[in-house]
Scaffold this active site. Structure first.
Site, PDB file in Angstrom:
ATOM      1  CB  CYS A   1      51.459  78.287 -10.322  1.00 26.00           C
ATOM      2  SG  CYS A   1      51.315  77.874 -12.081  1.00 26.00           S
TER       3      CYS A   1
ATOM      4  CB  CYS B   1      44.387  80.022 -13.811  1.00 23.89           C
ATOM      5  SG  CYS B   1      45.747  81.124 -14.208  1.00 23.89           S
TER       6      CYS B   1
HETATM    7  N1  DGL Z   1      48.261  77.841 -14.173  1.00 21.79           N
HETATM    8  C1  DGL Z   1      48.389  79.255 -13.986  1.00 21.79           C
HETATM    9  C2  DGL Z   1      48.310  79.629 -12.510  1.00 21.79           C
HETATM   10  O1  DGL Z   1      47.788  78.878 -11.697  1.00 21.79           O
HETATM   11  C3  DGL Z   1      49.589  79.958 -14.566  1.00 21.79           C
HETATM   12  C4  DGL Z   1      50.191  79.669 -15.871  1.00 21.79           C
HETATM   13  C5  DGL Z   1      50.435  80.913 -16.715  1.00 21.79           C
HETATM   14  O2  DGL Z   1      51.417  81.612 -16.508  1.00 21.79           O
HETATM   15  O3  DGL Z   1      49.605  81.132 -17.570  1.00 21.79           O
HETATM   16  O4  DGL Z   1      48.728  80.688 -12.128  1.00 21.79           O
END
Ligand code: DGL
Length: 253
Positions: A176, A72
């Site tokens: 993301c 993430c």
């Molecule tokens: N998957 C997360 C990232 O790579 C973001 C998702 C969220 O906002 O929790 O930033």
């Protein structure tokens, strides 16, 4: 070594990294933790996010994880430095591939797509300053698209997103992990001449490097894949089925 690799994300985004890991390291046991009760991480204050993510790291350490992937970008830019100071387990993070995007861009014009929280972070500003000083960098947050991916809704390419394709860039960096699941749609939107870069390949190669250096790679065997969610397990099972095209039964941590 028989201990598993742990993966953390706020939801399904990190599954785009999981898919690459399974391909590159097919003998490894992997535990995936979707912290869906706390989705979206982008809405958390830095201190709270640190507490949440470090609890998740503790959980995976208890499961004997030999390495943790913070799959993430939002969690990585805000918590990775602190986590590395407080946990001895190797942690590999995910950040927008700004350096590679800048190197590949001939027009010296790139787009970085992130969450609003990553977009506003000093971490990203510093990456841009350090590696893309010679580029015009457009940073956009497509938070609503992340929610659509998380909720398995139809992706709506609104005017705002459609306008991105008019920026005349030649490289788009996906900052993301959720966006990994709409790479084909984004590629179509920007056209064939634009490179859409996702970090999964670089991250999994880094995982392999660390495991190799630490001599903790698993030997040839049938791997075990385990999924946990802090949210609704039935919903997560459906997400796993649709995104990974396989049946898994998620558990509660
Ligand atoms: N998957 C997360 C990232 O790579 C973001 C998702 C969220 O906002 O929790 O930033």
């Amino acid at each position: 070594m028989d201990r598993p690799i742990g993966i953390i994300d706020s939801g399904v985004g990190g599954l785009s990294i999981w898919q690459e890991l399974v391909k590159l390291l097919p003998w490894e046991d992997i535990i995936y933790l979707a912290d869906q009760r706390n989705f979206p991480y982008r809405a958390k204050q830095k201190k709270e996010l640190y507490r949440i993510v470090s609890d998740n790291v503790k959980f995976l350490v208890k499961q004997k994880a030999k390495l943790i992937v913070l799959a993430c970008n939002t969690a990585t830019v805000h918590t990775l430095d602190g986590l590395r100071q407080n946990f001895p387990v190797p942690i590999v993070g995910v950040v927008p591939v700004v350096k590679k995007a800048a190197e590949l861009s001939r027009k010296k014009k790139i787009i970085v797509l992130a969450t609003s929280s990553t977009a506003q972070s000093n971490y990203l500003k510093n990456l841009v300053k350090k590696f893309a000083g010679d580029c015009q960098v457009f940073i956009y947050a497509l938070d609503e698209v992340i929610d659509q991916i998380e909720n398995l809704q139809r992706i709506v390419i609104t005017g705002k997103i459609a306008n991105l394709s008019k920026k005349d860039v030649d490289v788009v960096a996906l900052g993301c992990t959720h966006y990994g699941f709409i790479k084909p749609q984004l590629q179509k939107l920007f056209g064939k001449k634009v490179r859409v870069l996702e970090p999964a390949g670089a991250v999994t190669r880094q995982v392999k490097r660390v495991l190799t250096n630490n001599q903790t790679l698993a030997g040839k065997r049938t791997p075990r894949y385990t999924f946990y969610t802090t949210g609704d397990a039935i919903k997560f099972n459906k997400q796993l089925r649709l995104l990974l095209k396989k049946e898994f039964l998620a558990k509660k941590p």
